[in-house]
Design a protein around this motif. Sequence first.
Motif, PDB file in Angstrom:
ATOM      1  N   VAL A   1      63.043  -4.126 -16.586  1.00 50.12           N
ATOM      2  CA  VAL A   1      63.769  -4.690 -15.438  1.00 50.12           C
ATOM      3  C   VAL A   1      65.241  -4.929 -15.765  1.00 50.12           C
ATOM      4  O   VAL A   1      66.134  -4.600 -14.976  1.00 50.12           O
ATOM      5  N   THR A   2      65.522  -5.493 -16.922  1.00 43.20           N
ATOM      6  CA  THR A   2      66.891  -5.906 -17.250  1.00 43.20           C
ATOM      7  C   THR A   2      67.671  -4.873 -18.075  1.00 43.20           C
ATOM      8  O   THR A   2      68.899  -4.936 -18.139  1.00 43.20           O
ATOM      9  N   HIS A   3      66.947  -3.959 -18.753  1.00 41.06           N
ATOM     10  CA  HIS A   3      67.548  -2.974 -19.668  1.00 41.06           C
ATOM     11  C   HIS A   3      68.220  -3.629 -20.869  1.00 41.06           C
ATOM     12  O   HIS A   3      69.053  -3.018 -21.532  1.00 41.06           O
ATOM     13  N   LEU A   4      67.856  -4.886 -21.139  1.00 39.37           N
ATOM     14  CA  LEU A   4      68.336  -5.571 -22.331  1.00 39.37           C
ATOM     15  C   LEU A   4      67.454  -5.208 -23.522  1.00 39.37           C
ATOM     16  O   LEU A   4      66.311  -4.789 -23.349  1.00 39.37           O
ATOM     17  N   PRO A   5      67.943  -5.363 -24.752  1.00 36.57           N
ATOM     18  CA  PRO A   5      67.112  -5.075 -25.930  1.00 36.57           C
ATOM     19  C   PRO A   5      65.845  -5.928 -25.936  1.00 36.57           C
ATOM     20  O   PRO A   5      65.860  -7.077 -25.458  1.00 36.57           O
ATOM     21  N   PRO A   6      64.760  -5.412 -26.482  1.00 38.33           N
ATOM     22  CA  PRO A   6      63.474  -6.133 -26.447  1.00 38.33           C
ATOM     23  C   PRO A   6      63.491  -7.509 -27.101  1.00 38.33           C
ATOM     24  O   PRO A   6      62.743  -8.393 -26.685  1.00 38.33           O
ATOM     25  N   TYR A   7      64.343  -7.705 -28.110  1.00 35.91           N
ATOM     26  CA  TYR A   7      64.324  -9.010 -28.779  1.00 35.91           C
ATOM     27  C   TYR A   7      64.776 -10.128 -27.841  1.00 35.91           C
ATOM     28  O   TYR A   7      64.379 -11.292 -28.017  1.00 35.91           O
TER      29      TYR A   7
ATOM     30  N   LEU B   1      49.472 -14.360 -25.369  1.00 35.91           N
ATOM     31  CA  LEU B   1      49.270 -12.924 -25.159  1.00 35.91           C
ATOM     32  C   LEU B   1      50.048 -12.443 -23.936  1.00 35.91           C
ATOM     33  O   LEU B   1      50.653 -11.362 -23.952  1.00 35.91           O
ATOM     34  N   GLY B   2      50.024 -13.236 -22.884  1.00 37.87           N
ATOM     35  CA  GLY B   2      50.768 -12.869 -21.675  1.00 37.87           C
ATOM     36  C   GLY B   2      52.266 -12.827 -21.918  1.00 37.87           C
ATOM     37  O   GLY B   2      52.969 -11.948 -21.402  1.00 37.87           O
ATOM     38  N   ALA B   3      52.757 -13.763 -22.741  1.00 43.64           N
ATOM     39  CA  ALA B   3      54.188 -13.805 -23.045  1.00 43.64           C
ATOM     40  C   ALA B   3      54.625 -12.555 -23.822  1.00 43.64           C
ATOM     41  O   ALA B   3      55.696 -11.999 -23.584  1.00 43.64           O
ATOM     42  N   ILE B   4      53.783 -12.100 -24.744  1.00 44.00           N
ATOM     43  CA  ILE B   4      54.112 -10.887 -25.511  1.00 44.00           C
ATOM     44  C   ILE B   4      54.075  -9.664 -24.601  1.00 44.00           C
ATOM     45  O   ILE B   4      54.947  -8.782 -24.685  1.00 44.00           O
ATOM     46  N   LEU B   5      53.087  -9.606 -23.719  1.00 42.32           N
ATOM     47  CA  LEU B   5      52.991  -8.475 -22.785  1.00 42.32           C
ATOM     48  C   LEU B   5      54.146  -8.454 -21.790  1.00 42.32           C
ATOM     49  O   LEU B   5      54.475  -7.402 -21.232  1.00 42.32           O
ATOM     50  N   PHE B   6      54.762  -9.610 -21.571  1.00 45.12           N
ATOM     51  CA  PHE B   6      55.888  -9.704 -20.635  1.00 45.12           C
ATOM     52  C   PHE B   6      57.128  -8.987 -21.165  1.00 45.12           C
ATOM     53  O   PHE B   6      57.970  -8.536 -20.381  1.00 45.12           O
ATOM     54  N   VAL B   7      57.249  -8.836 -22.491  1.00 46.23           N
ATOM     55  CA  VAL B   7      58.469  -8.306 -23.096  1.00 46.23           C
ATOM     56  C   VAL B   7      58.813  -6.894 -22.618  1.00 46.23           C
ATOM     57  O   VAL B   7      59.965  -6.635 -22.226  1.00 46.23           O
ATOM     58  N   PRO B   8      57.862  -5.923 -22.632  1.00 50.21           N
ATOM     59  CA  PRO B   8      58.209  -4.596 -22.110  1.00 50.21           C
ATOM     60  C   PRO B   8      58.638  -4.613 -20.643  1.00 50.21           C
ATOM     61  O   PRO B   8      59.503  -3.837 -20.229  1.00 50.21           O
ATOM     62  N   ILE B   9      58.036  -5.502 -19.848  1.00 51.26           N
ATOM     63  CA  ILE B   9      58.408  -5.628 -18.436  1.00 51.26           C
ATOM     64  C   ILE B   9      59.846  -6.125 -18.326  1.00 51.26           C
ATOM     65  O   ILE B   9      60.654  -5.612 -17.540  1.00 51.26           O
ATOM     66  N   PHE B  10      60.181  -7.128 -19.132  1.00 46.64           N
ATOM     67  CA  PHE B  10      61.535  -7.691 -19.149  1.00 46.64           C
ATOM     68  C   PHE B  10      62.558  -6.613 -19.496  1.00 46.64           C
ATOM     69  O   PHE B  10      63.617  -6.520 -18.867  1.00 46.64           O
ATOM     70  N   LYS B  11      62.251  -5.798 -20.507  1.00 41.79           N
ATOM     71  CA  LYS B  11      63.175  -4.741 -20.916  1.00 41.79           C
ATOM     72  C   LYS B  11      63.355  -3.704 -19.813  1.00 41.79           C
ATOM     73  O   LYS B  11      64.463  -3.237 -19.547  1.00 41.79           O
TER      74      LYS B  11
END
Length: 456
Positions: A264-270, A252-262
Motif C-alpha cells: 500500500v505505502t511502497h515503503l521498505p518492509p522494516y 501473527l496478524g501483525a507480522i502478516l500485515f507487513v507485506p500489505i503495508f509495503k
Amino acid sequence: METIIIIVFLAGYLAITLEHNLKIDKLIPALAMMAILWALIALDIDGFANWFDSAKQSLVDGFASMGHEGRMHLMEESLLHHLGKTAEILFFLLGAMTIVEIIDYFDGFTTIKGFIKTKEKGKLLWLFSILAFVLSAIIDNLTATIVLITILQKVIKDRETKLWFAGMIVITANAGGAWSPIGDVTTTMLWIANRVSAGQLVLHVLLPSLVCMIVPVLIASRFKVFKGLIDGDLDSEKAKSKYSGVMLYLGLGAILFVPIFKTVTHLPPYVGMMLSLAVVATFAEIYSNKKFSISSVEQEGQDSEGHHSPVHRSLSKIELPSILFFLGILLAVAAMESLGILFNAAGALNEAIPNTDIVVLLFGLGSAVIDNVPLVAASMGMFSEPLDSPLWHFIAYSAGTGGSMLIIGSAAGVVAMGMEKIDFFWYFKKIAWLAFAGFISGAIVFILLRDFVLNV
C-alpha cells in the motif's frame, strides 16, 4: 590484491561452513572477513581498475581516471549504501524476532498444542507437517521449528519416533519458509532488495514448495515408524497467561500485515515491521500491567506481580549473534560485489554452464553445505535480472529448501539438531534422501509451472 581478497573471502566462507568442526561461532569469521576485505580495498584503492555500482547494477564510468580522493569517496559512499541496505534487513529481523519473543512471553505458542487431538502417528505426521509449513511462512522457519519441536517433546516420548518427527519438521518448515517473503531470511533478503514482490513470490513458489513438503511426507507416512499410536499425553497444557491466545493471534496478524503495508505505502518492509512491533508492544505493556502470572518470570525468582516490561525482556532474548552474522556476511559479499568480482564470476559460470536452471539447482545443493544467506547474498551480486524475474523465484525456492538435505544446511536443521541431539549421520542416512526427493520434485514443478502455465 584481488587474488588476496578472493583468498580471504574463500577462507572466511570455509570457516563459516566448518563452524561445528572448528567450534567457533560463525559470526566471528563473518565479521573478521568483512572488516579485512574492506580494509584491503581501502589500502589499495588506487590499484583497482574497476568499481561496480550496486545501485545501478553496472560498472562506474570514469573510475580509472579518478584521483585517490575521488576513489576513497566513492568507496565510502558504496559502503554506506550497502550498510543501509543491510540495516533494512537487520531491523526487519529485529522487529520480527521481538514480536515472536513477546508472543512467547505470554506463552502464546501453547495455544497451538490445542490443535493436537489425535494419537495416531500418521495423522500426527501430517498435522505437524502442515503446522510447520504454515507457521514457518508467518514466523519464519527457525522459530516454527523451535515451537513445534518444543510441542513434540511434550507429546511424544519415544526417542526414535521423536527423531523422525523432528527430521520431517525440518523439511516441511524449510519448504514453508521458501514461498513467503517473511518465511526465511533469504526470501526476506530478496524481497527487501526488490528482487521479488510478495504476490509474485507466492504465485511462483507456493505450489513447488507445497510439493516439496508433500512428497517426503507421503513417502515417510508409509514407514513403520509412523504406524500405530503414540504413548505420550495429549492433555492440553494450560497457558500461563490468560492473554496467551490473544497475543498469539495479534502477533501473527501483525507480522502478516507487513507485506500489505509495503504494497500500500511502497515503503521498505522494516517500516511496516516497526509499526507492527509498536502495536503488539502496546498491547503487551497494557496486559503486563494487569498483574498476571507468568511462569518464566517466576522461574527466575522475580516478583511476578512487579512491573516487568515484556518488550524489554523480549529484546534481551533476541539472538544478537545471528544479527551480527548477517551484518558481517552481507557487507563481506558487498565488498566482493563492489569490485565486480561476483559479476565476473556470474559471467564465467554462465559460460561454463549455459543453463541457469542447473546453476540455481547447484545453489540449492550447495546450500546444504554452505549457509544459504551468503549464497543468496552472492547471487544478488552475480545476476542483474529485473524485479520478479523467474531466476529470483527459483533461487528463493532452491536456497530455502535445499538446506534440508543436511542437518547443518539450514537454521531450522541446526536448532533441531541442538534441541533433540540429532546425529549428523543418522539424519544423512534417514532423512537426507527424503529432503532430496522433495527438493527435486518441487524444482520440476517450478520449471513446468514457469514454462507451461505462467509462461514467463
